[in-house]
Write an enzyme that holds these catalytic residues in place. Structure first.
Site, short mmCIF file in Angstrom:
data_model
loop_
_atom_site.label_atom_id
_atom_site.label_comp_id
_atom_site.label_asym_id
_atom_site.label_seq_id
_atom_site.Cartn_x
_atom_site.Cartn_y
_atom_site.Cartn_z
N HIS A 167 0.84 -1.21 0.00
CA HIS A 167 0.00 0.00 0.00
C HIS A 167 0.87 1.26 0.00
O HIS A 167 0.57 2.24 -0.67
CB HIS A 167 -0.88 0.05 1.25
CG HIS A 167 -1.90 -1.04 1.34
ND1 HIS A 167 -1.80 -2.09 2.22
CD2 HIS A 167 -3.05 -1.24 0.66
CE1 HIS A 167 -2.85 -2.88 2.09
NE2 HIS A 167 -3.62 -2.39 1.15
N GLU A 200 -1.45 -3.72 -9.01
CA GLU A 200 -1.63 -4.79 -10.01
C GLU A 200 -1.82 -6.15 -9.36
O GLU A 200 -2.17 -7.11 -10.03
CB GLU A 200 -0.40 -4.83 -10.94
CG GLU A 200 -0.39 -3.70 -11.93
CD GLU A 200 0.75 -3.78 -12.92
OE1 GLU A 200 1.69 -4.57 -12.69
OE2 GLU A 200 0.70 -3.04 -13.91
#
Ligand code: PAF
Length: 281
Positions: free
Chosen positions: A37, A148
């Site tokens: 993150h 992704e």
């Protein structure tokens, strides 16, 4: 770094930035933040003046009650990490703020939502598409950054933004991996030592199939071998291990003629892990 919990306070701040001609990038999260993150936040910071991060464990995208109730909640630690990463604003709404009484709309993206995780997690992508549409309209960022690691989610969001004319650029950010290749995920914390060790096989299997596929070997056979290798290493179930078009997510069974990716979802203990990599040819 400011923390807001209502759409009204969020909008006041982002409106002020827009009036000052500051560009805004946005990273939506469900909290329990890890280095993956934080890499999204760094990426967001490099492309806009201000970074907004949301933390909201969205109940409508969980198809299993247990998965939702077990989802880690680490607000204090998350806030510290975001402060350190240089985020400018954190939006932490309650479920009532996001879904007030009478809420009855939803966003469905057909096609890219139907395969892979869409096949086994009924309603998951509708929940994701609806909450992401809401968040994008609440923040109104110039750019939104998605990992992704959740590649199908990224394609669903690109599709919905294009179809619904949402004025935001969607950017995909590469998967962050542990030293042994395991894709970083909040779920990894739920693996015991033995499972954590076996989990590295997902990345190994993906790489071995990628090599076979780019050498023109039979894709279906390579995937079958990969599934067996995962089961042999301790996974109880392989939901899918497939090569698909990188954009439309249409299945590739024999050879690759266009940008493709290998996708895997597999269960180990009570934890469902997903991963994907690109196949070059
Ligand atoms: O990827 C996630 O963490 C979630 O699906 C998202 C995009 C924050 C929507 O709840």
């Amino acid at each position: 770094m400011e923390i807001v919990r209502t759409v009204k306070d969020l909008r006041a701040k982002t409106r002020q930035w827009r009036n000052e001609n500051q560009s805004i990038s946005f990273v939506p999260t469900m909290g329990a933040l890890h280095k993956g993150h934080i890499s999204l936040v760094h990426n967001a910071k490099s492309i806009a003046d201000k970074v907004v991060v949301s933390i909201f464990i969205n109940p409508t995208q969980f198809n299993e009650k247990n998965d939702f109730s077990c989802y880690p909640k680490e607000e204090k630690k998350d806030i510290e990490m975001l402060e350190k990463a240089g985020a400018n604003l954190v939006f932490i709404p309650t479920a009532d703020e996001m879904y007030p009484k009478g809420f009855s709309s939803s966003v469905t993206v057909s096609g890219v939502s139907d395969c892979l995780c869409g096949g086994s997690r009924a309603g998951h992508f509708e929940g994701v598409a609806t909450v992401v549409t809401k968040l994008l309209l609440q923040v109104l960022p110039d750019v939104a950054v998605f990992g992704e690691k959740d590649y199908q989610q990224l394609q669903v969001i690109k599709r919905l933004v294009q179809d619904l004319d949402v004025p935001v650029k969607i950017v995909g950010s590469p998967t962050m991996r542990e030293k042994d290749g395991l894709a970083m995920s909040s779920r990894n914390a739920r693996l015991n030592e033995k499972q954590r060790h076996a989990a590295t096989n997902i990345y190994a299997v993906l790489n071995s199939i990628a090599i076979d596929a780019s050498n023109g070997l039979d894709i279906e056979k390579a995937c079958e071998h990969g599934k067996k290798a995962l089961i042999d290493s301790g996974f109880s179930y392989v939901d899918y291990l497939e090569i698909r078009d990188a954009e439309t997510l249409e299945i590739r069974k024999k050879t690759i003629d266009k940008q493709a990716r290998i996708f895997c979802a597999a269960q180990i203990g009570s934890v469902r892990l997903i991963d994907n990599i690109a196949v070059s040819f």
